[in-house]
Design a protein around this motif. Structure first.
Motif, PDB file in Angstrom:
ATOM      1  N   GLY A  85       0.787  -1.100   0.088  1.00  0.00           N
ATOM      2  CA  GLY A  85      -0.055  -0.129  -0.035  1.00  0.00           C
ATOM      3  C   GLY A  85       0.869   1.293  -0.088  1.00  0.00           C
ATOM      4  O   GLY A  85       0.526   2.181  -0.729  1.00  0.00           O
ATOM      5  N   LEU A  86       2.029   1.321   0.741  1.00  0.00           N
ATOM      6  CA  LEU A  86       2.926   2.389   0.720  1.00  0.00           C
ATOM      7  C   LEU A  86       3.346   2.711  -0.469  1.00  0.00           C
ATOM      8  O   LEU A  86       3.486   4.007  -0.942  1.00  0.00           O
ATOM      9  CB  LEU A  86       3.862   2.290   1.832  1.00  0.00           C
ATOM     10  CG  LEU A  86       3.786   2.483   3.271  1.00  0.00           C
ATOM     11  CD1 LEU A  86       4.641   2.059   4.314  1.00  0.00           C
ATOM     12  CD2 LEU A  86       3.266   3.670   3.469  1.00  0.00           C
ATOM     13  N   GLY A  87       3.810   1.706  -1.345  1.00  0.00           N
ATOM     14  CA  GLY A  87       4.204   1.956  -2.820  1.00  0.00           C
ATOM     15  C   GLY A  87       3.236   2.401  -3.768  1.00  0.00           C
ATOM     16  O   GLY A  87       3.616   3.347  -4.417  1.00  0.00           O
ATOM     17  N   GLY A  88       1.863   1.935  -3.302  1.00  0.00           N
ATOM     18  CA  GLY A  88       0.821   2.581  -4.144  1.00  0.00           C
ATOM     19  C   GLY A  88       0.439   3.906  -3.890  1.00  0.00           C
ATOM     20  O   GLY A  88       0.320   4.828  -4.842  1.00  0.00           O
ATOM     21  N   TYR A  89       0.301   4.250  -2.528  1.00  0.00           N
ATOM     22  CA  TYR A  89       0.300   5.708  -2.116  1.00  0.00           C
ATOM     23  C   TYR A  89       1.355   6.670  -2.536  1.00  0.00           C
ATOM     24  O   TYR A  89       1.316   7.906  -2.776  1.00  0.00           O
ATOM     25  CB  TYR A  89       0.210   5.647  -0.684  1.00  0.00           C
ATOM     26  CG  TYR A  89      -1.375   5.631  -0.250  1.00  0.00           C
ATOM     27  CD1 TYR A  89      -2.533   6.765  -0.492  1.00  0.00           C
ATOM     28  CD2 TYR A  89      -2.016   4.500  -0.016  1.00  0.00           C
ATOM     29  CE1 TYR A  89      -3.686   6.687  -0.156  1.00  0.00           C
ATOM     30  CE2 TYR A  89      -3.563   4.303   0.352  1.00  0.00           C
ATOM     31  CZ  TYR A  89      -4.216   5.660   0.155  1.00  0.00           C
ATOM     32  OH  TYR A  89      -5.459   5.774   0.308  1.00  0.00           O
ATOM     33  N   LEU A 138       8.347   5.358  -9.013  1.00  0.00           N
ATOM     34  CA  LEU A 138       8.550   3.816  -8.534  1.00  0.00           C
ATOM     35  C   LEU A 138       9.903   4.090  -7.673  1.00  0.00           C
ATOM     36  O   LEU A 138       9.822   3.360  -6.725  1.00  0.00           O
ATOM     37  CB  LEU A 138       9.045   3.156  -9.596  1.00  0.00           C
ATOM     38  CG  LEU A 138       7.751   2.643 -10.623  1.00  0.00           C
ATOM     39  CD1 LEU A 138       8.148   1.954 -11.855  1.00  0.00           C
ATOM     40  CD2 LEU A 138       6.448   2.212  -9.869  1.00  0.00           C
ATOM     41  N   GLY A 139      10.926   4.827  -7.985  1.00  0.00           N
ATOM     42  CA  GLY A 139      11.951   5.047  -6.796  1.00  0.00           C
ATOM     43  C   GLY A 139      11.428   5.656  -5.523  1.00  0.00           C
ATOM     44  O   GLY A 139      12.100   5.166  -4.562  1.00  0.00           O
ATOM     45  N   ALA A 194       6.711  -2.799  -2.110  1.00  0.00           N
ATOM     46  CA  ALA A 194       6.641  -1.383  -2.629  1.00  0.00           C
ATOM     47  C   ALA A 194       6.442  -1.144  -4.105  1.00  0.00           C
ATOM     48  O   ALA A 194       5.679  -0.559  -4.789  1.00  0.00           O
ATOM     49  CB  ALA A 194       7.407  -0.335  -1.732  1.00  0.00           C
ATOM     50  N   LEU A 195       7.487  -1.782  -4.807  1.00  0.00           N
ATOM     51  CA  LEU A 195       7.508  -1.631  -5.980  1.00  0.00           C
ATOM     52  C   LEU A 195       6.525  -2.179  -6.847  1.00  0.00           C
ATOM     53  O   LEU A 195       5.705  -1.634  -7.839  1.00  0.00           O
ATOM     54  CB  LEU A 195       8.917  -2.455  -6.520  1.00  0.00           C
ATOM     55  CG  LEU A 195       8.913  -2.484  -8.083  1.00  0.00           C
ATOM     56  CD1 LEU A 195       9.266  -1.216  -8.919  1.00  0.00           C
ATOM     57  CD2 LEU A 195      10.079  -3.348  -8.485  1.00  0.00           C
ATOM     58  N   ALA A 196       5.903  -3.419  -6.288  1.00  0.00           N
ATOM     59  CA  ALA A 196       4.733  -3.994  -6.940  1.00  0.00           C
ATOM     60  C   ALA A 196       3.430  -3.096  -6.679  1.00  0.00           C
ATOM     61  O   ALA A 196       2.420  -3.034  -7.592  1.00  0.00           O
ATOM     62  CB  ALA A 196       4.346  -5.629  -6.239  1.00  0.00           C
ATOM     63  N   LEU A 218       3.302  -0.164  -9.024  1.00  0.00           N
ATOM     64  CA  LEU A 218       3.067  -0.658 -10.483  1.00  0.00           C
ATOM     65  C   LEU A 218       1.356  -0.964 -10.514  1.00  0.00           C
ATOM     66  O   LEU A 218       0.726  -0.503 -11.476  1.00  0.00           O
ATOM     67  CB  LEU A 218       3.918  -2.058 -10.908  1.00  0.00           C
ATOM     68  CG  LEU A 218       5.096  -2.080 -11.257  1.00  0.00           C
ATOM     69  CD1 LEU A 218       5.855  -3.382 -11.216  1.00  0.00           C
ATOM     70  CD2 LEU A 218       5.366  -1.254 -12.427  1.00  0.00           C
ATOM     71  N   MET A 219       1.024  -1.451  -9.261  1.00  0.00           N
ATOM     72  CA  MET A 219      -0.609  -1.641  -9.263  1.00  0.00           C
ATOM     73  C   MET A 219      -1.218  -0.386  -9.308  1.00  0.00           C
ATOM     74  O   MET A 219      -2.248  -0.293  -9.798  1.00  0.00           O
ATOM     75  CB  MET A 219      -0.892  -2.574  -7.899  1.00  0.00           C
ATOM     76  CG  MET A 219      -2.368  -2.811  -7.792  1.00  0.00           C
ATOM     77  SD  MET A 219      -2.797  -3.993  -9.206  1.00  0.00           S
ATOM     78  CE  MET A 219      -2.267  -5.590  -8.833  1.00  0.00           C
ATOM     79  N   ALA A 220      -0.728   0.567  -8.713  1.00  0.00           N
ATOM     80  CA  ALA A 220      -1.209   1.954  -8.779  1.00  0.00           C
ATOM     81  C   ALA A 220      -1.285   2.393 -10.190  1.00  0.00           C
ATOM     82  O   ALA A 220      -2.499   2.933 -10.688  1.00  0.00           O
ATOM     83  CB  ALA A 220      -0.469   2.911  -8.043  1.00  0.00           C
ATOM     84  N   ASN A 221      -0.341   2.292 -11.183  1.00  0.00           N
ATOM     85  CA  ASN A 221      -0.191   2.665 -12.345  1.00  0.00           C
ATOM     86  C   ASN A 221      -1.217   1.781 -13.143  1.00  0.00           C
ATOM     87  O   ASN A 221      -1.866   2.161 -13.994  1.00  0.00           O
ATOM     88  CB  ASN A 221       1.084   2.458 -12.893  1.00  0.00           C
ATOM     89  CG  ASN A 221       2.146   3.421 -12.362  1.00  0.00           C
ATOM     90  OD1 ASN A 221       2.038   4.671 -13.167  1.00  0.00           O
ATOM     91  ND2 ASN A 221       2.895   3.523 -11.605  1.00  0.00           N
TER      92      ASN A 221
END
Length: 321
Positions: free
Chosen positions: A65-69, A98-99, A230-232, A235-238
């Motif tokens: 979730g943090l990666g998506g947010y 993404l970074g 978080a990378l995943a 990507l899911m957010a995109n």
């Protein structure tokens, strides 16, 4: 030699999937395969600590979730032209977002892992779950970013030479990142670092007798795992062009664990097979009946009870020697 040939054929088939889906008149298959690739990255990342490290983390949805947010919040500030925290400009660039997702996931995994790894057994499971739920309720309360309703992302990340509005290009990007991430995990698990991690899973007391402190190794593994998850999420957010606190819910952590166990704990490609199987079954059964979970449960139980080692072990038994 046979395994490499089969793996190469599977990769070629995966690369050609958008063309095959177009020829079959099923363009939705590309979006489904994109989700599978994204979840495969998250499941493979969790497998580093769960399968190789023997650490049952029930809070990896937090990093997802943090990666998506990270992607969603940077987009929101890019659109409003307001600095995040008065310092950080918004962005829709693929590499910066993404970074930022991986950096945020790694930093949070370092903090939460440093605290969680001081516990063992059931206490470790519960504290990782508690931290994830704390973050879940934090983002539910953030009304500036949609709160419980989530945050819409009207534009996917931009990268020179790529048009991520095209489903095929987004799929190839996710597939390429999955292959790259698996190669990194392959190197990590076969290094001295990976041997210490596996030794700690088998017997922490024995590693201590050899003069090896397993805590820093486990913490580094936790950070790597958090960055991949978080990378995943980014990507899911995109892919969905939407993020919500549900990405951090404990049920999402359970899904990732099911993917790892279903595919095969402690194997490189097991989580990939688990992600493909679970996402595929959910998609197929939900189209067939609204009570699809009632059917999915026994299928998962049958694989776990009768297929020791998960789908990876079953595949090895079926394929000729």
């Amino acid at each position: 030699m046979r395994d490499r040939l089969l793996l190469g054929l599977a990769l070629l088939l995966a690369i050609a999937l958008p063309w095959l889906a177009e020829a079959a008149g099923s363009p939705a298959t590309v979006s489904l395969a994109t989700r599978m690739a994204i979840y495969a990255i998250a499941a493979a990342s969790l497998n580093l600590v769960l399968g190789y490290g023997g650490l049952v983390s029930f809070g990896h949805a937090a990093y997802f979730g943090l990666g998506g947010y990270a992607v969603g919040i940077l987009y929101a500030h890019w659109r409003s032209e307001e600095l995040l925290l008065g310092l950080i400009p918004g962005s829709i660039g693929l590499l910066p977002t993404l970074g930022a997702a991986m950096l945020l996931g790694g930093a949070s995994a370092a903090v939460l892992g440093a605290l969680s790894l001081r516990t063992r057994g059931v206490q470790f499971i519960m504290i990782t779950l508690a931290f994830a739920q704390m973050l879940f309720f934090l983002f539910v309360s953030l009304k500036a970013y949609g709160g419980d309703d989530g945050l819409s992302i009207r534009r996917r990340g931009e990268f020179p030479g790529l048009d991520l509005r095209a489903p095929a290009q987004l799929y190839w990007l996710c597939l390429g990142l999955l292959v790259g991430w698996l190669l990194l995990l392959w190197r990590v698990t076969r290094s001295r670092f990976g041997q210490v991690l596996a030794g700690a899973r088998q017997s922490e007391r024995r590693m201590a007798a050899l003069g090896v402190s397993v805590y820093p190794y486990r913490l580094v593994a936790f950070v790597i795992s958090g960055m991949g998850t978080a990378l995943a999420g980014g990507l899911m957010a995109n892919a969905l062009r939407f993020v919500s606190p549900d990405m951090m819910h404990w049920a999402k952590s359970g899904e990732l664990m099911i993917m790892v166990i279903l595919g095969g704990l402690g194997t490189l490609l097991g989580p990939v097979l688990g992600a493909i199987a679970l996402v595929g079954l959910e998609n197929w059964l939900s189209a067939w009946t609204e009570h699809w979970q009632f059917i999915l449960g026994p299928i998962l139980l049958a694989v776990v009870l009768f297929g020791r080692g998960g789908l990876m072990a079953l595949l090895r038994r079926v394929l000729p020697a």
